[in-house]
Design a protein around this motif. Structure first.
Motif, PDB file in Angstrom:
ATOM      1  N   GLN A   1      12.433  57.084   5.644  1.00 33.10           N
ATOM      2  CA  GLN A   1      13.600  57.923   6.020  1.00 33.10           C
ATOM      3  C   GLN A   1      14.079  57.525   7.188  1.00 33.10           C
ATOM      4  O   GLN A   1      13.283  56.819   8.048  1.00 33.10           O
ATOM      5  N   PRO A   2      15.277  58.235   7.545  1.00 32.49           N
ATOM      6  CA  PRO A   2      15.580  57.998   8.887  1.00 32.49           C
ATOM      7  C   PRO A   2      14.735  58.614   9.864  1.00 32.49           C
ATOM      8  O   PRO A   2      14.319  59.720   9.948  1.00 32.49           O
ATOM      9  N   ILE A   3      14.285  57.613  11.091  1.00 32.31           N
ATOM     10  CA  ILE A   3      13.549  58.004  12.348  1.00 32.31           C
ATOM     11  C   ILE A   3      14.242  57.655  13.213  1.00 32.31           C
ATOM     12  O   ILE A   3      15.016  56.690  13.499  1.00 32.31           O
ATOM     13  N   GLN A   4      13.888  58.535  14.642  1.00 32.21           N
ATOM     14  CA  GLN A   4      14.477  58.209  15.943  1.00 32.21           C
ATOM     15  C   GLN A   4      13.498  57.643  16.737  1.00 32.21           C
ATOM     16  O   GLN A   4      12.187  58.113  16.794  1.00 32.21           O
ATOM     17  N   SER A   5      13.725  56.438  17.297  1.00 27.53           N
ATOM     18  CA  SER A   5      12.877  55.785  18.458  1.00 27.53           C
ATOM     19  C   SER A   5      13.428  56.008  19.852  1.00 27.53           C
ATOM     20  O   SER A   5      14.627  56.620  20.047  1.00 27.53           O
ATOM     21  N   GLU A   6      12.859  55.198  20.783  1.00 27.09           N
ATOM     22  CA  GLU A   6      13.399  55.521  22.092  1.00 27.09           C
ATOM     23  C   GLU A   6      14.657  54.700  22.071  1.00 27.09           C
ATOM     24  O   GLU A   6      15.515  54.939  23.144  1.00 27.09           O
ATOM     25  N   TYR A   7      15.090  54.133  21.123  1.00 23.68           N
ATOM     26  CA  TYR A   7      16.274  53.220  21.371  1.00 23.68           C
ATOM     27  C   TYR A   7      17.354  53.467  20.109  1.00 23.68           C
ATOM     28  O   TYR A   7      18.690  53.356  20.425  1.00 23.68           O
ATOM     29  N   GLY A   8      16.984  54.158  19.255  1.00 21.31           N
ATOM     30  CA  GLY A   8      18.098  54.729  18.301  1.00 21.31           C
ATOM     31  C   GLY A   8      17.299  55.280  16.910  1.00 21.31           C
ATOM     32  O   GLY A   8      16.166  55.474  17.026  1.00 21.31           O
ATOM     33  N   TRP A   9      18.243  55.384  15.942  1.00 21.40           N
ATOM     34  CA  TRP A   9      17.796  55.691  14.658  1.00 21.40           C
ATOM     35  C   TRP A   9      17.845  54.658  13.732  1.00 21.40           C
ATOM     36  O   TRP A   9      18.502  53.736  13.728  1.00 21.40           O
ATOM     37  N   HIS A  10      16.834  54.590  12.793  1.00 18.94           N
ATOM     38  CA  HIS A  10      16.547  53.571  12.089  1.00 18.94           C
ATOM     39  C   HIS A  10      15.965  53.801  10.726  1.00 18.94           C
ATOM     40  O   HIS A  10      15.599  55.088  10.574  1.00 18.94           O
ATOM     41  N   ILE A  11      16.446  53.029   9.663  1.00 11.98           N
ATOM     42  CA  ILE A  11      15.925  53.047   8.384  1.00 11.98           C
ATOM     43  C   ILE A  11      15.138  51.724   8.500  1.00 11.98           C
ATOM     44  O   ILE A  11      15.731  50.666   8.677  1.00 11.98           O
ATOM     45  N   ILE A  12      13.868  52.002   7.820  1.00  9.42           N
ATOM     46  CA  ILE A  12      12.892  50.718   7.718  1.00  9.42           C
ATOM     47  C   ILE A  12      12.714  50.420   6.452  1.00  9.42           C
ATOM     48  O   ILE A  12      12.317  51.217   5.615  1.00  9.42           O
ATOM     49  N   LYS A  13      12.650  48.966   6.016  1.00  7.30           N
ATOM     50  CA  LYS A  13      12.251  48.431   4.832  1.00  7.30           C
ATOM     51  C   LYS A  13      11.263  47.503   4.908  1.00  7.30           C
ATOM     52  O   LYS A  13      11.222  46.615   5.627  1.00  7.30           O
ATOM     53  N   PHE A  14      10.236  47.731   3.918  1.00  8.20           N
ATOM     54  CA  PHE A  14       9.043  47.102   4.092  1.00  8.20           C
ATOM     55  C   PHE A  14       9.293  45.576   3.406  1.00  8.20           C
ATOM     56  O   PHE A  14       9.961  45.588   2.137  1.00  8.20           O
ATOM     57  N   ASN A  15       8.681  44.730   3.935  1.00  7.18           N
ATOM     58  CA  ASN A  15       8.831  43.205   3.176  1.00  7.18           C
ATOM     59  C   ASN A  15       7.667  42.527   2.825  1.00  7.18           C
ATOM     60  O   ASN A  15       7.326  42.475   1.594  1.00  7.18           O
ATOM     61  N   GLU A  16       6.644  42.524   3.733  1.00  5.44           N
ATOM     62  CA  GLU A  16       5.286  42.056   3.715  1.00  5.44           C
ATOM     63  C   GLU A  16       4.398  42.257   4.607  1.00  5.44           C
ATOM     64  O   GLU A  16       4.753  42.409   5.662  1.00  5.44           O
ATOM     65  N   LYS A  17       3.240  42.220   4.365  1.00  9.14           N
ATOM     66  CA  LYS A  17       2.022  42.378   5.206  1.00  9.14           C
ATOM     67  C   LYS A  17       1.324  41.189   5.475  1.00  9.14           C
ATOM     68  O   LYS A  17       0.996  40.366   4.275  1.00  9.14           O
ATOM     69  N   TYR A  18       0.779  40.745   6.617  1.00  6.09           N
ATOM     70  CA  TYR A  18      -0.027  39.538   6.728  1.00  6.09           C
ATOM     71  C   TYR A  18      -1.183  39.992   7.598  1.00  6.09           C
ATOM     72  O   TYR A  18      -1.290  40.900   8.163  1.00  6.09           O
ATOM     73  N   PRO A  19      -2.254  39.391   7.023  1.00  3.55           N
ATOM     74  CA  PRO A  19      -3.781  39.611   7.445  1.00  3.55           C
ATOM     75  C   PRO A  19      -3.773  39.189   8.826  1.00  3.55           C
ATOM     76  O   PRO A  19      -2.942  38.392   9.456  1.00  3.55           O
ATOM     77  N   LEU A  20      -4.912  39.483   9.937  1.00  2.00           N
ATOM     78  CA  LEU A  20      -5.125  38.951  11.067  1.00  2.00           C
ATOM     79  C   LEU A  20      -5.031  37.558  11.227  1.00  2.00           C
ATOM     80  O   LEU A  20      -5.528  36.969  10.017  1.00  2.00           O
ATOM     81  N   LYS A  21      -4.537  36.964  12.124  1.00  2.00           N
ATOM     82  CA  LYS A  21      -4.420  35.571  12.167  1.00  2.00           C
ATOM     83  C   LYS A  21      -5.871  34.930  12.330  1.00  2.00           C
ATOM     84  O   LYS A  21      -6.946  35.431  12.590  1.00  2.00           O
ATOM     85  N   THR A  22      -5.818  33.741  11.915  1.00  5.38           N
ATOM     86  CA  THR A  22      -7.133  32.951  11.763  1.00  5.38           C
ATOM     87  C   THR A  22      -7.715  32.622  13.413  1.00  5.38           C
ATOM     88  O   THR A  22      -6.591  32.918  14.108  1.00  5.38           O
ATOM     89  N   LEU A  23      -8.774  32.209  13.616  1.00  4.22           N
ATOM     90  CA  LEU A  23      -9.197  32.119  14.675  1.00  4.22           C
ATOM     91  C   LEU A  23      -8.540  30.826  15.553  1.00  4.22           C
ATOM     92  O   LEU A  23      -8.243  31.007  16.748  1.00  4.22           O
ATOM     93  N   ASP A  24      -8.329  29.788  14.777  1.00  2.77           N
ATOM     94  CA  ASP A  24      -7.460  28.748  15.426  1.00  2.77           C
ATOM     95  C   ASP A  24      -6.049  29.106  15.696  1.00  2.77           C
ATOM     96  O   ASP A  24      -5.589  28.695  16.841  1.00  2.77           O
ATOM     97  N   GLU A  25      -5.516  30.057  14.943  1.00  7.67           N
ATOM     98  CA  GLU A  25      -4.139  30.438  15.300  1.00  7.67           C
ATOM     99  C   GLU A  25      -4.051  31.331  16.546  1.00  7.67           C
ATOM    100  O   GLU A  25      -2.992  31.431  17.134  1.00  7.67           O
ATOM    101  N   SER A  26      -5.295  31.875  16.539  1.00 14.27           N
ATOM    102  CA  SER A  26      -5.550  32.956  17.849  1.00 14.27           C
ATOM    103  C   SER A  26      -5.650  32.312  19.198  1.00 14.27           C
ATOM    104  O   SER A  26      -5.935  33.119  20.153  1.00 14.27           O
ATOM    105  N   LYS A  27      -6.227  31.000  19.090  1.00 15.18           N
ATOM    106  CA  LYS A  27      -7.261  30.478  20.297  1.00 15.18           C
ATOM    107  C   LYS A  27      -6.678  30.607  21.512  1.00 15.18           C
ATOM    108  O   LYS A  27      -7.184  31.026  22.543  1.00 15.18           O
TER     109      LYS A  27
END
Length: 651
Positions: free
Chosen positions: A314-340
């Motif tokens: 639903q519409p929500i208000q942040s510090e910057y404005g009003w938003h409608i947000i659409k989910f696309n994809e979730k990603y797991p925590l980065k690997t150790l190599d990616e985070s190093k």
């Protein structure tokens, strides 16, 4: 800008050829030699970075390299290397670069692994703090410790943690939050606090934990898996500015939300109406992010609450404005190599860095020979008195203090240097007694400090690649200051010259034919025809919206812009002539376009293309300037050496 400028010069110089080829003089500038090895190294490191094919040509690259060195010579001739700002920046860069050589890789790897394992979980905890400075006297430290122990006993006896936090914690925020710190993961708290939190089971209270702030009790309220990262799109209507209609943004976002509920495309609505211009052209798509990476917790929490089954907020208000947000994809925590790399940077800024420093110091004690002049130490140590504890101790430099106190490898260090160090430590509030034990402790710390300083001062000698990078930093900083002085500032302040240059270039900067247009859009063909009819009758936008839209259904929306012919936001088949178009269709949407004005093709005004003109003027000034530098300095290229070098590189 300076970081970008230097980044091009330095990015690949951290990887240096291990070949020890003989170096020859490639060219001279006023008899100062420049060698083949530097030219080859810089050419090869930049080969994959440049997009201009002409810069990959060795003859052209030599011209660029000579021009670069001419500018550096000019900077030195002007004395820019003596500027305090330059010296400080060079020192800062060296400090940053030296971190790669002053850390223990094994210990760093262990800390990276530990930090990553902790990062897999987010802990929600509360704490009680009793203040005790890390340099507090033993008496004050013991007093604070006993106080925290007593509080823990009361908690273990059944008293409420939050109630005691509110009443007794010396963290000022506890009166409001009852000690609750919310969720955090590794690197969010000081290391000792973090370690205790991760070692305390959920629902239990830690033993007293010492940090530089004092003693803590930590209650772990919850432990959850790290939420990873998420990809979402959004439609944003900015909060109203001062003086604007306060209800406009909320009304607009609600209208858009109704259209989404009616089945209209989220992406198409984002393209038409979202005021986040960085994402609207991509259908509202944002870069993926994790917890704490955006500057709006409200937005993050709503985003992470969405899923494939519940994709639209639903519409929500942040510090910057009003938003409608659409989910696309979730990603797991980065690997150790990616985070190093990120974790290594965090370790360098964290209390963990002390562990690395101590490990390096141990190695340096074995690497370098340290000999103390015992006679000198006995005499010098007696000069430190009990005034130290009151911060009033002073000493007078004389022949006794100037005597060599210790020899570190090949460097003699005087008693004066040690006493100066002792004097500086008065501010640390050290309380160890008697004073002779304090002097012994300070001497040990002084030697460790000198070991690290000596090692750091000699990095150029021990590591050729470090020396190469520093040489390029040095030249790059000088060149930046010179370009700022000779080219960039001039291009901004030389108003007459800039406008005269614009007159010679203005035919290259043109507007295509532009249309001032009003676009009506709808997914309902009947509604768009009705809107077309009302526009023909001269009805206003508000009149049409009032007639065709209802409280529950938004049938028609409008946008008005001035756009160049060919702009993707102009509906297809819109004719470049004043008047009302026929109804057109693209996908699910029907459009009617009213062209209010046709603006013919024309040169852009100076103000309309000023940014590009300034950039072109800078290039023009630089080209002419390099030509003048070749007249000011004597450049001699050894063509025979260059031909041999070309054959080696091309092969």
């Amino acid at each position: 800008m300076k970081k970008v400028f230097l980044g091009f010069l330095l990015l690949a110089n951290l990887i240096v050829s291990a070949q020890n080829k003989p170096k020859e003089v490639l060219f001279t500038i006023d008899d100062k030699p420049y060698y083949t090895d530097e030219f080859e190294r810089v050419y090869k490191k930049n080969l994959d970075l440049v997009k201009d094919e002409s810069q990959k040509d060795l003859n052209q690259y030599l011209e660029l390299f000579v021009g670069y060195k001419l500018k550096v010579n000019k900077a030195n001739k002007l004395g820019l290397q003596n500027n305090d700002k330059y010296k400080n920046e060079l020192k800062s860069y060296r400090t940053q670069l030296s971190k790669n050589y002053t850390s223990d890789s094994k210990v760093t790897a262990e800390l990276v692994q530990e930090g990553y394992e902790r990062m897999k979980k987010e802990i929600k905890a509360s704490h009680i703090l009793i203040l005790a400075d890390e340099n507090a006297s033993p008496e004050d430290t013991l007093k604070a410790y006993n106080k925290i122990v007593d509080i823990r006993k009361r908690i273990m006896a059944g008293e409420d943690f939050e109630k005691l936090a509110t009443e007794l914690s010396e963290d000022p925020s506890a009166k409001e939050n009852k000690g609750n710190l919310g969720y955090f993961t590794s690197f969010r708290m000081v290391y000792a606090f973090e370690t205790a939190a991760y070692n305390t089971p959920k629902g239990q209270v830690s033993k007293p934990v010492r940090t530089r702030f004092g003693y803590h009790l930590i209650k772990v309220n919850d432990v959850r898996d790290n939420r990873g990262e998420i990809s979402v799109s959004h439609i944003m209507i900015m909060n109203p500015k001062e003086g604007e209609d306060a209800s406009r943004a909320e009304n607009t976002i609600n209208d858009i939300y109704k259209k989404i509920q009616q089945g209209e495309s989220f992406e198409e609505l984002a393209k038409q109406f979202s005021e986040d211009k960085s994402s609207s052209t991509k259908g509202g798509l944002l870069n993926k992010f994790g917890s704490g990476q955006l500057s709006s917790e409200v937005f993050e929490n709503m985003a992470f609450s969405l899923s494939k089954e519940n994709p639209i907020s639903q519409p929500i208000q942040s510090e910057y404005g009003w938003h409608i947000i659409k989910f696309n994809e979730k990603y797991p925590l980065k690997t150790l190599d990616e985070s190093k790399k990120e974790l290594e940077t965090k370790i360098g800024r964290d209390d963990r860095s002390r562990i690395i420093t101590n490990t390096l110091t141990e190695k340096l004690r074995k690497k370098y020979t340290v000999k103390r002049n015992e006679k000198a130490y006995a005499a010098i140590s007696k000069l430190v008195t009990n005034d130290f504890y009151d911060g009033k101790w002073q000493f007078t430099e004389d022949d006794k203090t100037k005597t060599t106190l210790l020899t570190l490898d090949k460097k003699d260090i005087s008693g004066t240097a040690f006493l100066t160090y002792v004097k500086s430590q008065q501010k640390a509030g050290m309380t160890l007694k008697p004073v002779n034990k304090l002097v012994d402790l300070l001497y040990s710390k002084f030697v460790d400090d000198q070991l690290n300083t000596y090692y750091n001062d000699n990095l150029e000698t021990e590591f050729p690649e470090f020396s190469n990078v520093m040489d390029e930093y040095r030249d790059g900083l000088l060149l930046f200051d010179l370009m700022e002085k000779e080219i960039w500032d001039r291009s901004k302040t030389d108003t007459l010259g800039l406008k005269a240059f614009y007159e010679t270039q203005k035919d290259k900067h043109k507007w295509k034919t532009r249309l001032n247009i009003l676009v009506a859009s709808s997914t309902n063909a009947d509604m768009i025809k009705k809107a077309q009819g009302m526009l023909k009758k001269g009805k206003s936008i508000q009149e049409i919206k009032d007639k065709l839209n209802t409280k529950d259904v938004i049938n028609i929306m409008f946008s008005e812009n001035t756009l160049e012919v060919g702009d993707p936001n102009i509906p297809k088949d819109t004719k470049p002539e004043v008047g009302l178009s026929d109804v057109t269709q693209k996908g699910e949407y029907y459009y009617v376009t009213r062209v209010n004005k046709v603006i013919p093709e024309a040169n852009k005004t100076f103000e309309e293309c000023k940014g590009k003109i300034v950039n072109e003027y800078q290039q023009y000034l630089e080209q002419n300037w390099v030509t003048e530098l070749k007249k000011e300095f004597k450049v001699v290229v050894d063509q025979a050496v260059f031909e041999r070098l070309k054959a080696t590189i091309i092969k």
